[in-house]
Design an enzyme around this catalytic site. Structure first.
Site, PDB file in Angstrom:
ATOM      1  N   GLU A 142     118.877  13.045 112.595  1.00 32.89           N
ATOM      2  CA  GLU A 142     117.838  13.128 111.621  1.00 32.89           C
ATOM      3  C   GLU A 142     117.716  14.521 111.306  1.00 32.89           C
ATOM      4  OE1 GLU A 142     114.756  14.703 111.549  1.00 32.89           O
ATOM      5  OE2 GLU A 142     114.491  15.112 113.598  1.00 32.89           O
ATOM      6  N   ARG A 177     112.157   9.420 112.250  1.00 28.46           N
ATOM      7  CA  ARG A 177     113.062   9.625 111.371  1.00 28.46           C
ATOM      8  C   ARG A 177     114.531   9.324 111.897  1.00 28.46           C
ATOM      9  NH1 ARG A 177     109.667  14.272 111.029  1.00 28.46           N
ATOM     10  NH2 ARG A 177     111.176  15.528 112.489  1.00 28.46           N
ATOM     11  N   SER A 216     116.723  24.381 114.733  1.00 30.22           N
ATOM     12  CA  SER A 216     115.624  24.431 114.317  1.00 30.22           C
ATOM     13  C   SER A 216     115.706  25.935 113.416  1.00 30.22           C
ATOM     14  CB  SER A 216     114.542  24.223 115.022  1.00 30.22           C
ATOM     15  OG  SER A 216     113.344  24.623 114.494  1.00 30.22           O
ATOM     16  N   HIS A 296     104.722  26.639 120.665  1.00 29.92           N
ATOM     17  CA  HIS A 296     104.922  25.767 119.505  1.00 29.92           C
ATOM     18  C   HIS A 296     103.748  25.124 118.987  1.00 29.92           C
ATOM     19  CE1 HIS A 296     106.397  22.149 117.053  1.00 29.92           C
ATOM     20  NE2 HIS A 296     107.318  22.937 116.984  1.00 29.92           N
ATOM     21  N   PHE A 303     101.037  27.270 110.848  1.00 34.62           N
ATOM     22  CA  PHE A 303     101.839  26.511 109.827  1.00 34.62           C
ATOM     23  C   PHE A 303     100.757  25.610 109.205  1.00 34.62           C
ATOM     24  CE2 PHE A 303     104.585  23.309 108.015  1.00 34.62           C
ATOM     25  CZ  PHE A 303     105.421  24.168 107.306  1.00 34.62           C
ATOM     26  N   HIS A 317     115.055  21.465 110.535  1.00 33.19           N
ATOM     27  CA  HIS A 317     115.690  21.114 111.769  1.00 33.19           C
ATOM     28  C   HIS A 317     116.643  19.965 111.487  1.00 33.19           C
ATOM     29  CE1 HIS A 317     112.293  18.491 113.794  1.00 33.19           C
ATOM     30  NE2 HIS A 317     113.343  17.746 113.396  1.00 33.19           N
TER      31      HIS A 317
HETATM   32  C1  HEM Z   1     107.735  19.702 114.443  1.00 32.23           C
HETATM   33  C2  HEM Z   1     106.562  24.198 113.002  1.00 32.23           C
HETATM   34  C3  HEM Z   1     110.372  25.957 115.466  1.00 32.23           C
HETATM   35  C4  HEM Z   1     110.830  21.797 117.750  1.00 32.23           C
HETATM   36  C5  HEM Z   1     107.310  20.810 113.695  1.00 32.23           C
HETATM   37  C6  HEM Z   1     106.147  20.523 112.775  1.00 32.23           C
HETATM   38  C7  HEM Z   1     105.840  21.790 112.238  1.00 32.23           C
HETATM   39  C8  HEM Z   1     106.371  22.853 112.894  1.00 32.23           C
HETATM   40  C9  HEM Z   1     104.936  21.969 111.214  1.00 32.23           C
HETATM   41  C10 HEM Z   1     105.831  19.376 112.126  1.00 32.23           C
HETATM   42  C11 HEM Z   1     106.898  18.743 111.226  1.00 32.23           C
HETATM   43  C12 HEM Z   1     106.369  17.497 110.221  1.00 32.23           C
HETATM   44  O1  HEM Z   1     106.235  16.471 110.911  1.00 32.23           O
HETATM   45  O2  HEM Z   1     106.192  17.566 109.280  1.00 32.23           O
HETATM   46  C13 HEM Z   1     107.629  24.979 113.362  1.00 32.23           C
HETATM   47  C14 HEM Z   1     107.593  26.126 113.048  1.00 32.23           C
HETATM   48  C15 HEM Z   1     108.517  26.928 113.621  1.00 32.23           C
HETATM   49  C16 HEM Z   1     109.120  25.970 114.517  1.00 32.23           C
HETATM   50  C17 HEM Z   1     106.536  26.899 111.917  1.00 32.23           C
HETATM   51  C18 HEM Z   1     109.175  28.158 113.484  1.00 32.23           C
HETATM   52  C19 HEM Z   1     108.888  29.199 112.771  1.00 32.23           C
HETATM   53  C20 HEM Z   1     110.740  25.150 116.404  1.00 32.23           C
HETATM   54  C21 HEM Z   1     111.694  25.092 117.274  1.00 32.23           C
HETATM   55  C22 HEM Z   1     111.970  23.941 117.788  1.00 32.23           C
HETATM   56  C23 HEM Z   1     110.907  23.109 117.392  1.00 32.23           C
HETATM   57  C24 HEM Z   1     112.556  26.417 117.386  1.00 32.23           C
HETATM   58  C25 HEM Z   1     112.954  23.981 118.703  1.00 32.23           C
HETATM   59  C26 HEM Z   1     112.907  23.174 119.993  1.00 32.23           C
HETATM   60  C27 HEM Z   1     110.091  20.831 116.844  1.00 32.23           C
HETATM   61  C28 HEM Z   1     110.247  19.607 117.264  1.00 32.23           C
HETATM   62  C29 HEM Z   1     109.323  18.900 116.191  1.00 32.23           C
HETATM   63  C30 HEM Z   1     108.796  19.938 115.595  1.00 32.23           C
HETATM   64  C31 HEM Z   1     111.051  18.760 118.191  1.00 32.23           C
HETATM   65  C32 HEM Z   1     109.172  17.203 116.050  1.00 32.23           C
HETATM   66  C33 HEM Z   1     108.103  16.831 117.049  1.00 32.23           C
HETATM   67  C34 HEM Z   1     108.023  15.314 116.655  1.00 32.23           C
HETATM   68  O3  HEM Z   1     107.918  14.827 115.779  1.00 32.23           O
HETATM   69  O4  HEM Z   1     107.450  14.581 117.710  1.00 32.23           O
HETATM   70  N1  HEM Z   1     107.325  21.936 114.024  1.00 32.23           N
HETATM   71  N2  HEM Z   1     108.330  24.459 114.274  1.00 32.23           N
HETATM   72  N3  HEM Z   1     110.207  23.818 116.336  1.00 32.23           N
HETATM   73  N4  HEM Z   1     109.157  21.155 116.008  1.00 32.23           N
HETATM   74 FE1  HEM Z   1     108.804  23.063 115.343  1.00 32.23          FE
END
Ligand code: HEM
Length: 345
Positions: A142, A177, A216, A296, A303, A317
């Protein structure tokens, strides 16, 4: 609105989505789409590892790798990155994307590429080499992009995007997704074992069922003024803390290894893009970390508060959930903390 799951991969769900039908996402997002349906991708992380004193030799070795990637049947798309690891080594990495295992196999087995890898394995000198090759089928992939412009990684390989997708903006949307998650819980068995290398020159690792890899990415190259300050002063330091946690203590959260890398251009100079790439015991562990770890949660919170003002920051991502046979990890002359070696001791 569109579903993140491409039409030909949709099927009746035996596992419900994590959100009801009336869900309205707080901001638009897109998933990558290929013009011709993608059957199985190959994503190779090829790395050269070195101490700073050996930078000239490492650069020559990396350029030889890039020459190989330019050869026949090489990847349709590649990104370059550098990573200073916790053991004090530097790593140059070429992330390479093929749209079919057959072309990857032809490339890998060509006299030129096989000869290059064999020479590296026989006489590595002061350098380390690694290759981490993932071959996910389309139903095990995804992607999500905060912009439908300038796609990165797998999205750049696939070349196009869906319409705005429904499945985002809530915990559990990553799972929703994933095409295979319509009917499969994607439980991981947590296995990660050293395997025998026939000539003993490298160290190989076998990954278990449903091991997960996430890349990501962050692109702040077009941000200006307040948005740039917000990213560099508020979001990035928190992101870095989260990445450091996963690098240093990730095992307690089910993260086998994590690299937070700086992207570089073809002349190996830094560009204003980064990504975290990490290997996870299971999708459930990754879900748990992203929904509960303070770092996170903090970047997620910032965000969500400012999302309507974010114009030029681009996030994306790509996640793949892998069968054992779709993983190939080999490390030659690398220190014991490199990649998955760090998780097997
Ligand atoms: C989901 C922000 C970096 C792992 C999300 C979502 C946001 C977000 C807003 C929700 C997205 C949506 O469904 O619309 C951010 C920001 C980051 C960042 C602003 C860096 C500037 C990372 C990194 C990882 C990560 C480096 C690595 C492990 C995840 C995962 C989800 C997620 C796995 C999905 C969770 C789910 O749907 O259950 N992130 N993230 N993120 N992020 Fe991040």
């Amino acid at each position: 609105m569109d579903s993140a799951i491409a039409p030909h991969l949709r099927c009746p769900r035996t596992r419900p989505r994590g959100v009801g039908d009336g869900h309205v996402p707080p901001a638009p997002a897109w998933s990558a789409r290929a013009q011709e349906p993608l059957g199985q991708a190959v994503i190779g992380y090829f790395g050269v590892q070195f101490r700073s004193d050996d930078a000239p030799a490492a650069r020559t070795a990396f350029e030889a790798l890039l020459d190989c990637l330019n050869a026949a049947d090489g990847p349709a798309r590649r990104d370059l990155a550098q990573y200073d690891d916790a053991a004090g080594f530097q790593n140059l990495i070429a992330v390479s994307y093929w749209d079919a295992p057959s072309s990857y196999a032809r490339w890998r087995d060509s006299a030129r590429v096989a000869g290059w890898w064999d020479a590296a394995r026989r006489a590595p000198g002061p350098l380390g080499y690694f290759r981490e090759v993932l071959s996910p089928s389309a139903e095990r992939l995804e992607t999500i992009f905060s912009s439908d412009q300038r796609l990165e990684g797998l999205g750049a390989l696939m070349g196009g995007v869906s319409d705005e997708i429904e499945e985002h903006g809530y915990w559990g949307s990553m799972r929703d997704r994933l095409p295979l998650a319509q009917t499969d819980g994607l439980d991981g068995d947590g296995a990660l074992v050293p395997t025998t290398d026939p000539d003993g020159r490298g160290r190989r690792v076998a990954g278990g069922r449903n091991l997960v890899v996430i890349r990501s990415g962050q692109d702040w190259s077009e941000t200006r003024g307040d948005e740039r300050r917000l990213y560099l002063d508020d979001i990035e330091p928190t992101l870095r803390a989260g990445m450091d946690y996963l690098r240093d203590r990730g095992l307690e959260a089910g993260c086998f290894c994590n690299r937070y890398v700086q992207m570089i251009d073809e002349t190996l100079r830094p560009i204003e893009k980064s990504f975290g790439v990490s290997h996870w015991r299971s999708l459930a562990d990754l879900e748990q970390w992203s929904a509960s770890h303070p770092t996170h949660l903090a970047i997620f919170g910032v965000f969500m508060q400012v999302v309507s003002d974010l114009k030029d920051l681009k996030l994306h991502h790509e996640v793949c959930v892998l069968e054992p046979a779709a993983q190939d990890y080999e490390y030659v002359n690398c220190h014991p903390g490199t990649g998955l070696l760090g998780a097997i001791g």
